[in-house]
Structures are given as C-alpha cells and as structure tokens.
Design an enzyme around this catalytic site. Structure first.
Site, PDB file in Angstrom:
ATOM      1  N   ARG A   1     -15.720  15.018   2.835  1.00 30.15           N
ATOM      2  CA  ARG A   1     -15.076  13.956   1.012  1.00 30.15           C
ATOM      3  C   ARG A   1     -16.347  13.279   1.507  1.00 30.15           C
ATOM      4  NH1 ARG A   1      -9.163  12.118   3.090  1.00 30.15           N
ATOM      5  NH2 ARG A   1      -8.496  13.834   2.357  1.00 30.15           N
TER       6      ARG A   1
ATOM      7  N   SER B   1      -4.645  14.833  -4.692  1.00 37.55           N
ATOM      8  CA  SER B   1      -4.866  15.261  -3.286  1.00 37.55           C
ATOM      9  C   SER B   1      -6.490  16.334  -3.391  1.00 37.55           C
ATOM     10  CB  SER B   1      -3.751  16.186  -3.294  1.00 37.55           C
ATOM     11  OG  SER B   1      -3.818  16.994  -1.694  1.00 37.55           O
TER      12      SER B   1
ATOM     13  N   GLY C   1       5.590  -2.215  11.950  1.00 40.35           N
ATOM     14  CA  GLY C   1       4.727  -1.073  11.420  1.00 40.35           C
ATOM     15  C   GLY C   1       5.715   0.057  12.107  1.00 40.35           C
TER      16      GLY C   1
ATOM     17  N   GLY D   1       5.259   2.906   9.388  1.00 43.73           N
ATOM     18  CA  GLY D   1       4.524   4.194   9.066  1.00 43.73           C
ATOM     19  C   GLY D   1       4.425   5.066   9.814  1.00 43.73           C
TER      20      GLY D   1
ATOM     21  N   ARG E   1     -13.481  11.160   8.304  1.00 42.17           N
ATOM     22  CA  ARG E   1     -12.599  11.960   8.586  1.00 42.17           C
ATOM     23  C   ARG E   1     -11.937  12.868   7.857  1.00 42.17           C
ATOM     24  NH1 ARG E   1      -7.112  12.532   6.602  1.00 42.17           N
ATOM     25  NH2 ARG E   1      -7.168  10.557   5.247  1.00 42.17           N
TER      26      ARG E   1
ATOM     27  N   GLU F   1      -3.843   4.438  11.522  1.00 46.01           N
ATOM     28  CA  GLU F   1      -5.069   3.876  10.924  1.00 46.01           C
ATOM     29  C   GLU F   1      -6.037   2.694  11.683  1.00 46.01           C
ATOM     30  OE1 GLU F   1      -4.366   4.932   6.725  1.00 46.01           O
ATOM     31  OE2 GLU F   1      -6.416   3.683   6.079  1.00 46.01           O
TER      32      GLU F   1
ATOM     33  N   GLY G   1       3.851   3.638  13.183  1.00 42.99           N
ATOM     34  CA  GLY G   1       4.474   3.044  13.885  1.00 42.99           C
ATOM     35  C   GLY G   1       6.275   3.597  14.135  1.00 42.99           C
TER      36      GLY G   1
ATOM     37  N   HIS H   1     -10.484   5.392  -0.236  1.00 39.78           N
ATOM     38  CA  HIS H   1      -9.211   5.205   0.156  1.00 39.78           C
ATOM     39  C   HIS H   1      -9.069   5.939   2.078  1.00 39.78           C
ATOM     40  CE1 HIS H   1      -6.671   9.096  -0.054  1.00 39.78           C
ATOM     41  NE2 HIS H   1      -7.161   9.412   1.483  1.00 39.78           N
TER      42      HIS H   1
HETATM   43  C1  LIG Z   1      -2.887   8.594  -1.746  1.00 38.19           C
HETATM   44  C2  LIG Z   1      -3.352   8.776  -0.375  1.00 38.19           C
HETATM   45  C3  LIG Z   1      -3.029   9.921   0.087  1.00 38.19           C
HETATM   46  C4  LIG Z   1      -3.125  10.651   1.146  1.00 38.19           C
HETATM   47  N1  LIG Z   1      -2.567  12.059   1.789  1.00 38.19           N
HETATM   48  C5  LIG Z   1      -3.165  12.025   3.189  1.00 38.19           C
HETATM   49  C6  LIG Z   1      -2.741  13.504   3.794  1.00 38.19           C
HETATM   50  O1  LIG Z   1      -2.512  14.570   2.622  1.00 38.19           O
HETATM   51  N2  LIG Z   1      -3.077  13.782   4.836  1.00 38.19           N
HETATM   52  C7  LIG Z   1      -3.556  12.838   5.552  1.00 38.19           C
HETATM   53  O2  LIG Z   1      -3.666  13.266   7.009  1.00 38.19           O
HETATM   54  N3  LIG Z   1      -3.528  11.650   5.481  1.00 38.19           N
HETATM   55  C8  LIG Z   1      -3.584  11.232   4.137  1.00 38.19           C
HETATM   56  N4  LIG Z   1      -3.721   9.807   3.829  1.00 38.19           N
HETATM   57  C9  LIG Z   1      -3.527   8.516   4.652  1.00 38.19           C
HETATM   58  C10 LIG Z   1      -2.858   8.862   5.614  1.00 38.19           C
HETATM   59  O3  LIG Z   1      -1.380   8.848   4.424  1.00 38.19           O
HETATM   60  C11 LIG Z   1      -2.440   7.243   6.290  1.00 38.19           C
HETATM   61  O4  LIG Z   1      -3.457   7.131   7.134  1.00 38.19           O
HETATM   62  C12 LIG Z   1      -1.536   7.315   6.994  1.00 38.19           C
HETATM   63  O5  LIG Z   1      -0.167   7.191   6.182  1.00 38.19           O
HETATM   64  C13 LIG Z   1      -1.273   5.306   7.850  1.00 38.19           C
HETATM   65  O6  LIG Z   1      -0.874   5.834   8.454  1.00 38.19           O
HETATM   66  P1  LIG Z   1      -0.224   4.406   9.249  1.00 38.19           P
HETATM   67  O7  LIG Z   1       1.197   4.374  10.179  1.00 38.19           O
HETATM   68  O8  LIG Z   1      -1.411   3.963  10.453  1.00 38.19           O
HETATM   69  O9  LIG Z   1       0.065   3.196   8.317  1.00 38.19           O
HETATM   70  P2  LIG Z   1       0.652   2.929   6.803  1.00 38.19           P
HETATM   71  O10 LIG Z   1       1.159   3.978   6.909  1.00 38.19           O
HETATM   72  O11 LIG Z   1      -0.390   1.954   6.428  1.00 38.19           O
HETATM   73  O12 LIG Z   1       1.990   2.039   7.892  1.00 38.19           O
HETATM   74  C14 LIG Z   1       1.649   0.401   7.954  1.00 38.19           C
HETATM   75  C15 LIG Z   1       2.890   0.403   8.175  1.00 38.19           C
HETATM   76  O13 LIG Z   1       2.228  -1.642   8.697  1.00 38.19           O
HETATM   77  C16 LIG Z   1       3.534  -2.471   8.061  1.00 38.19           C
HETATM   78  N5  LIG Z   1       2.215  -3.511   8.349  1.00 38.19           N
HETATM   79  C17 LIG Z   1       1.693  -4.239   7.662  1.00 38.19           C
HETATM   80  N6  LIG Z   1       1.449  -5.000   7.765  1.00 38.19           N
HETATM   81  C18 LIG Z   1       2.099  -5.992   8.318  1.00 38.19           C
HETATM   82  C19 LIG Z   1       2.860  -7.049   9.437  1.00 38.19           C
HETATM   83  N7  LIG Z   1       1.949  -8.196   8.854  1.00 38.19           N
HETATM   84  N8  LIG Z   1       4.241  -7.253   9.256  1.00 38.19           N
HETATM   85  C20 LIG Z   1       4.367  -5.991   9.760  1.00 38.19           C
HETATM   86  N9  LIG Z   1       4.432  -5.122   9.627  1.00 38.19           N
HETATM   87  C21 LIG Z   1       2.911  -4.897   8.722  1.00 38.19           C
HETATM   88  C22 LIG Z   1       3.922  -1.683   6.828  1.00 38.19           C
HETATM   89  O14 LIG Z   1       5.292  -2.436   6.214  1.00 38.19           O
HETATM   90  C23 LIG Z   1       3.766  -0.455   6.947  1.00 38.19           C
HETATM   91  O15 LIG Z   1       4.997  -0.550   7.333  1.00 38.19           O
HETATM   92  C24 LIG Z   1      -3.944   9.396   2.270  1.00 38.19           C
HETATM   93  C25 LIG Z   1      -3.875   8.051   1.630  1.00 38.19           C
HETATM   94  C26 LIG Z   1      -3.996   8.053   0.732  1.00 38.19           C
HETATM   95  C27 LIG Z   1      -3.844   6.538   0.632  1.00 38.19           C
END
Ligand SMILES: Cc1cc2nc3c(=O)[nH]c(=O)nc-3n(C[C@H](O)[C@H](O)[C@H](O)COP(=O)(O)OP(=O)(O)OC[C@H]3O[C@@H](n4cnc5c(N)ncnc54)[C@H](O)[C@@H]3O)c2cc1C
Length: 659
Positions: free
Chosen positions: A339, A286, A42, A44, A455, A445, A47, A421
């Site tokens: 929310r 948002s 990951g 994101g 949350r 997440e 990660g 969401h």
């Molecule tokens: C529209 C929207 C707006 C939001 N706005 C906010 C905000 O303003 N403030 C806030 O705090 N939160 C917000 N959130 C929530 C927040 O964006 C997410 O919870 C957060 O970005 C998740 O980050 P993460 O790094 O855990 O996962 P993600 O960003 O989902 O990243 C997952 C990563 O894992 C990789 N991956 C997945 N499965 C595999 C696999 N099997 N093999 C290899 N790679 C894989 C993907 O390629 C990606 O790189 C929002 C969410 C949405 C949907």
C-alpha cells in the site's frame, strides 16, 4: 532518562521461539482461574476473540464497548480478507514465506520474532473461524478459496465476499455470546473507558462511563486488556468508522504506558477521492479489487487536462495512451505492490498533473480487461457488493459498458485516491503483549507489535485474531500466575476515587469553556493540519510547522470550544470533545516521532530521504529500532526511548518489488 526496552523474547532461533515459549508456559492453576477477573475493553475482532477465549479458559471477563452491540465494532468494516499460510493453492506458500513477506512488507521495522509467531498461528485462525461457521468463500470443489493482496506473490487471503470482517466478527460474537450465556463474560455495551486505574504500579481497573446515563462507574480486576483500535481518525477524514478514537490508548499513555512508532500511519491507495469540504468520512474500495482491477492515468498531459475539465471521459482514452504506472514501475508485483508503494506512486502521478478528476487528485481503477476476460458474472461474484457500494456513493457502476474502441469494450472505471486507513504504531507491548504498566495489556490495532512501518493487506484481521484467540490467552497467564494469590482490589481505594474525580472534572472543564466552535469544526481543522504537514510526504520543516499549528489550535480548543448539554444523560458532543482532546495528544505524538526519524520507511515518508527514483530510503545504521515515547505532560515534548530490533532469520535489505 531514556530507557532501552526489553521485549522479553526468549533466546533461540526465531522459528523455535514461540514453541519453546509455549512449552515453558507457567499456566495458572485451573482452580485459581475461577477467582481471577480480567477487564477487556473493546469488542472488535481483537477484543471479542480475547474475551471469549479467556472466558473459555476459566477466567471471569468484563467486556466493554462503546456501541450498542459488539457486532457493531469497527472490525465489521473490514472488506477484503484475512491472510493465512495454508497453501491451499499449492503455490509455494509456507509459514516462513508469510513471515518473510510480512517483515519485508513492514520495511524491516517489525519485531522479527513477533511476526514469526503471527505467521505460525495464522493457520489456526482459519480453522477456528471455520469451526465457528464463518462462511469463507469456497471453490467449486468445496476447498476454501483464496485471493492475493499486496506484497505477496501467492494467494493466501481468505475472504467472505467483500464482508470478511463482518463475518469474522459474527463468528467471534457467537463464541462471546456463549460465554455470556455461561455467565463467564459480563458485557457492558454503551460503556466507554475513561481512564485506567493504577494501584501500586499495576493496572487494577478502569473508570468507565455509562454513555446512556452519563454516570461514571468504577471496575476493578486482576488485569486490564485494551483492544480499542487505532488512531487514524486523528486525521479527521479516514476510512475508519466515525466512532473510532484513540482515547483509551492515550489515557494509558498519559498514565505511563509507552507509545511505539506513532509515525507509522498507513495511507491506503484505493479509496474514493475526497469530493468536498462537507465530508466527514472516506470510503475504502478494498485492496482485493487490485487482483482484477488495473490502475492507470493518461500518458499525455493534454488527456489529463481534458479529464480534469470534464471534456473527456476515461473510456475515450485508447489502450496505447494509458499509463499503467504500477505495472510499468514494478513489473514483478504490478498492481499488487504494498500500500505505501502504491499510494506514493499515485501521489507522484497526480503531483505531476496526471490526476483524472476535477481536483486532479484521483487515478483510475479499471476492470475492462478482467471483465472482457472473465465475464461480468465472475467479477460480480468476487466484488459485487463493492461495485454496488461504489455506485451508491458516486452514481457510477464500474460494470457498465461505456465505449468500444477497435472491437474492445471499455467499462466505466472507478476513481480512487490514497486516504488514511490504518495505524501501525500503538501502545508498546513486550512479547507477552504487556505494556510498560504491569497488568495492562494491549492487543489488536491499538498495539504496535507486528506490522513494522507498513502493514500488508489482510494482515490486521490476522493479527487481531492471533492476539485474541491464540497469543494473549497464553501470555497473560505468566502475569496472572503471580497474581492468583492477590485478591482483587476494592474500588473504594483512593486511586479509584481520584481517577473518577479527574474524569468528572475534565468533563466540567470542557462543558464550561462555552466558546463558539463546535468539536467537528476544530477536528476538521486538525485533520487538515495532519494531512498537510504530517501526511503522505513529510519534511522536517513541515513537521515543525504542523506542531506549531497544532499547539495553536489546541489553545483554541481549550478556550473557544462549545459543548452543548450537560454531563447527565447521553451527550455525544461531550464524548466527541474528549476524543478530540486526545486526538491533539496523538497528532503531536505522530509529528514528534516523524520528526525524530530521519529516514523514510514504509508509511513514514520523509521527502528529504528518498532515492533518485522516489523510493523510501531507510537508514538502518541509525534507525533500526522501535521508537517508544513517554508522556511528559501537556505541551511538553515526550521522551524517546529505543527498543533495538534484532533480526536472526531474515537478512535486512532494501525492499524490491520490481523483479
Ligand atoms: C474500511 C476498512 C476495511 C478494512 N479491511 C481489512 C481487511 O480486509 N483485512 C484486514 O486484515 N484488515 C482490514 N482493515 C483493518 C481492520 O479492520 C482493523 O485493523 C481491525 O478490525 C481492528 O480490530 P480491533 O479489534 O483491534 O479494533 P476495532 O475493531 O476498532 O474495535 C475497537 C473496539 O474498542 C471499543 N472501544 C474503543 N474505545 C473504547 C473505550 N474508550 N471504551 C470502551 N470501548 C472502546 C469499540 O467499541 C470497539 O468495540 C480494514 C479497515 C477499514 C477501516
């Protein structure tokens, strides 16, 4: 046999725990770090920040993502902001207050000590990101600006217009790139993890697929970290990016990692309403918009009926006939209630017939008052890109004057409705972010750790970056300290061969079904079942029906699916079929957990358990625990274990946003 899980929280009063923990850290000998490899799945915010930090500390990191660049991880979608207890506004904020708001916002179902740690490191995150050059919004005098998000009465949300996630990800990405350049991170883009490999009870590597060539590859390491996001897309329609899937987490669950609180799913109140059956995605507006936008429906049913029939427009309804129902019901927090509360209130009004669009499933979000007070320029500075996004999708620009009644200008309001969401549940982790499989860690997440049953806005980015920059880099060392003497295992071991063979066989199985239905048509049907029976309002009866329907549909998937193409080369349909297989496991898990939790809390609303005013009714005597589920095979009910919650600093009480 159900187990009682131990979160490994060190003893001591909550505020001291994290400090004490850091002080007692057994850090890995710096020389040994050079020999230790860590897989981070990951890129994101969780990660990328973890991969960059671990590499900076001296470990060798293999970092995987599905997209063609880490910059395209779903985290770029985050709009509104990130919380921190800096108290730049001098409005009484503090680490304790952020901690308290988050525990209360989560309806007292989060692990108290984790949340304290999160609040404490929140300030470091802002410093880290500013140092990376993240362009946070600033006041005229140069100070970082803040706005408010739901569940807080202070302004503690740092933001970069409506693109905070993207800017934070660019910051993390530059740190990551520096480590790629230094040779400490090896990046595998367009690679998907297909399974975790367990050797002698420990996570020792993964099987990953090169998505471009279709080739399965084996990777071994001293520890595996998954940062693969949430499971919102189980519902088909959600605000998540189309590529979001829960397969990596489900693979770990199938291999023995427990899954915690799956029923805690967040439904966000301000999304563009569903407008047809051909849609594959919902768009978030948002939560930051609730700082200046007021939510309302008509007071009179005849006005609502006229709006639904299209014979009247919102701006024709005068002030005295508008019901600002959140301000009416929750005077202390008004439009900024959390929310779950705002979503349920919107559903309640629409269920009573007050919905404002042709489906009756929408409420207004209106900027007339704030534009009249502050001027359109200020509002555009704050939300310009969100207004433009809304216009692109609906052809309505919320800054356009539409009417004037008694000298008051009325602007075209947005229409919004709740949508899936975010998922608070996730892979169970202890205080060190380690799962029930030694050597396997989960961050961001995809773990369950900090948000309880709901949350608060702007807390996901805070948690993801806290885990990645400041928590995991410390805690993983406790595990690695013992591992430093172990050589990395060979990928020739039978465990790797077996895992690879099983993934390959599964691809063949899906390709050979050769039925009639596309992945999307089945996924859409699963989404309908989830929304109808496992969505905003749940009942025991409905959950049982939902489970039955899911089993039937899963049979249809296993016998009547059609996946075109082959496993050689790029085959997006095949990848989607694998994701859908795992969404079935996930959907059932959500329903089992919801069925077992005979109470309402946060995002989990069981209609049988509500107060006379329609608020969630918790049962602390019987459900004050983290529900942890163990996989027992396809079609079988998973087994529930419990981690009792322990609160020392905060008194558990009924949430109150009224006064
Ligand atoms: C529209 C929207 C707006 C939001 N706005 C906010 C905000 O303003 N403030 C806030 O705090 N939160 C917000 N959130 C929530 C927040 O964006 C997410 O919870 C957060 O970005 C998740 O980050 P993460 O790094 O855990 O996962 P993600 O960003 O989902 O990243 C997952 C990563 O894992 C990789 N991956 C997945 N499965 C595999 C696999 N099997 N093999 C290899 N790679 C894989 C993907 O390629 C990606 O790189 C929002 C969410 C949405 C949907």
């Amino acid at each position: 046999m159900a187990k009682v899980l131990n979160s490994k929280i060190p003893a001591g009063p909550v505020p001291e725990k994290w400090k004490e923990y850091k002080a007692h850290q057994r850090l890995v000998n710096p020389k040994n770090k050079l020999k230790l490899d860590i897989i981070v799945v990951g890129t994101g915010l969780a990660g990328a920040s973890a991969a960059a930090s671990l590499a900076e500390m001296g470990f060798n990191v293999y970092n995987f993502c599905i997209q063609d660049s880490p910059r395209r991880a779903h985290s770029i979608a985050a709009q509104g902001g990130i919380n921190a207890a800096k108290c730049y506004q001098n409005d009484g904020d503090s680490v304790y207050r952020l901690f308290y708001d988050t525990v209360k916002g989560g309806d007292y179902r989060a692990r108290e000590a984790n949340v304290y740690r999160l609040a404490e490191v929140s300030n470091n995150i802002i410093d880290q990101c500013v140092a990376q050059g993240v362009p946070f919004a600033r006041e005229y005098g140069g100070m970082l600006a803040n706005r408010s998000f739901g569940g807080a009465q202070v302004s503690r949300t740092f933001y970069a217009k409506g693109q905070t996630g993207q800017q934070l990800l660019l910051g993390a990405y530059s740190s990551l790139s520096a480590q790629v350049q230094a040779g400490k991170v090896k990046l595998f883009t367009r690679y998907e993890m297909e399974d975790v490999v367990i050797v002698d009870g420990r996570a020792r590597g993964i099987i990953a697929k090169n998505l471009t060539t279709g080739k399965l590859e084996r990777f071994s390491a001293n520890a595996v970290v998954i940062a693969t996001g949430g499971y919102g897309n189980t519902y088909f329609l959600s605000t998540n990016a189309m590529g979001c899937n829960c397969s990596a987490a489900v693979q770990c669950y199938r291999k023995g990692a427990m899954f915690a609180n799956p029923s805690y799913v967040q439904i966000h109140p301000t999304c563009i309403p569903v407008h047809g059956d051909k849609q594959s995605k919902l768009t978030l507006m948002s939560e930051s918009l609730r700082n200046d936008g007021r939510i309302w429906v008509p007071k009179k049913l005849e006005d609502a009926k006229a709006l639904q029939a299209g014979t009247k427009q919102g701006w024709e309804i005068p002030e005295e006939d508008r019901d600002y129902y959140l301000e009416r019901r929750y005077p202390a927090f008004g439009n900024l209630v959390p929310r779950d509360v705002a979503s349920r209130a919107a559903k309640e009004r629409c269920d009573k017939g007050f919905g404002v669009n042709n489906t009756g499933l929408a409420v207004f979000l209106d900027f007339s008052e704030s534009i009249n007070r502050l001027g359109i320029d200020v509002i555009m500075q704050r939300y310009g890109n969100l207004f433009e996004m809304y216009e692109e999708i609906t052809d309505v620009f919320p800054g356009d004057v539409a009417n004037e009644i008694n000298g008051v200008k009325y602007y075209k309001p947005m229409m919004i409705y709740p949508a899936i969401h975010y998922t608070m549940g996730g892979i169970w982790v202890d205080y060190e972010l380690q799962t029930t499989i030694p050597g396997l860690f989960a961050i961001g997440e995809c773990n369950f750790s900090d948000h309880g049953a709901n949350r608060l806005g702007a807390s996901a980015l805070m948690q993801g970056l806290a885990d990645g920059y400041f928590v995991l880099p410390y805690t993983i060392q406790n595990y690695l300290a013992d591992q430093a003497v172990w050589p990395k295992v060979s990928t020739d071991l039978p465990e790797f061969a077996e895992a690879e063979k099983a993934v390959d066989a599964e691809q063949d199985r899906l390709l050979n079904i050769k039925g009639k239905r596309s992945v999307d048509s089945i996924h859409k049907e699963l989404g309908h079942i989830m929304w109808e029976y496992v969505g905003m309002g749940r009942t025991a009866e409905g959950l049982k029906t939902g489970l039955k329907k899911m089993h039937e549909l899963e049979k249809e998937f296993d016998t009547n699916l059609f996946v075109p193409g082959t496993k050689e080369g790029l085959n997006i349909e095949l990848d989607k079929a694998i994701h859908l297989r795992d969404f079935f496991t996930m959907g059932q898990l959500v329903a089992f957990d919801a069925l077992s939790r005979n109470e309402s809390c946060g995002g989990h609303f069981r209609e049988e358990y509500q107060t006379e005013e329609g608020e969630a009714k918790r049962d602390d005597e019987n459900y004050f625990y983290v529900g942890c589920w163990e996989y027992k095979g396809k079609g079988n009910e998973p087994e529930l274990s419990k981690e009792p919650l322990e609160y020392e600093a905060i008194k558990v009480q009924t949430r109150n946003y009224k006064n």
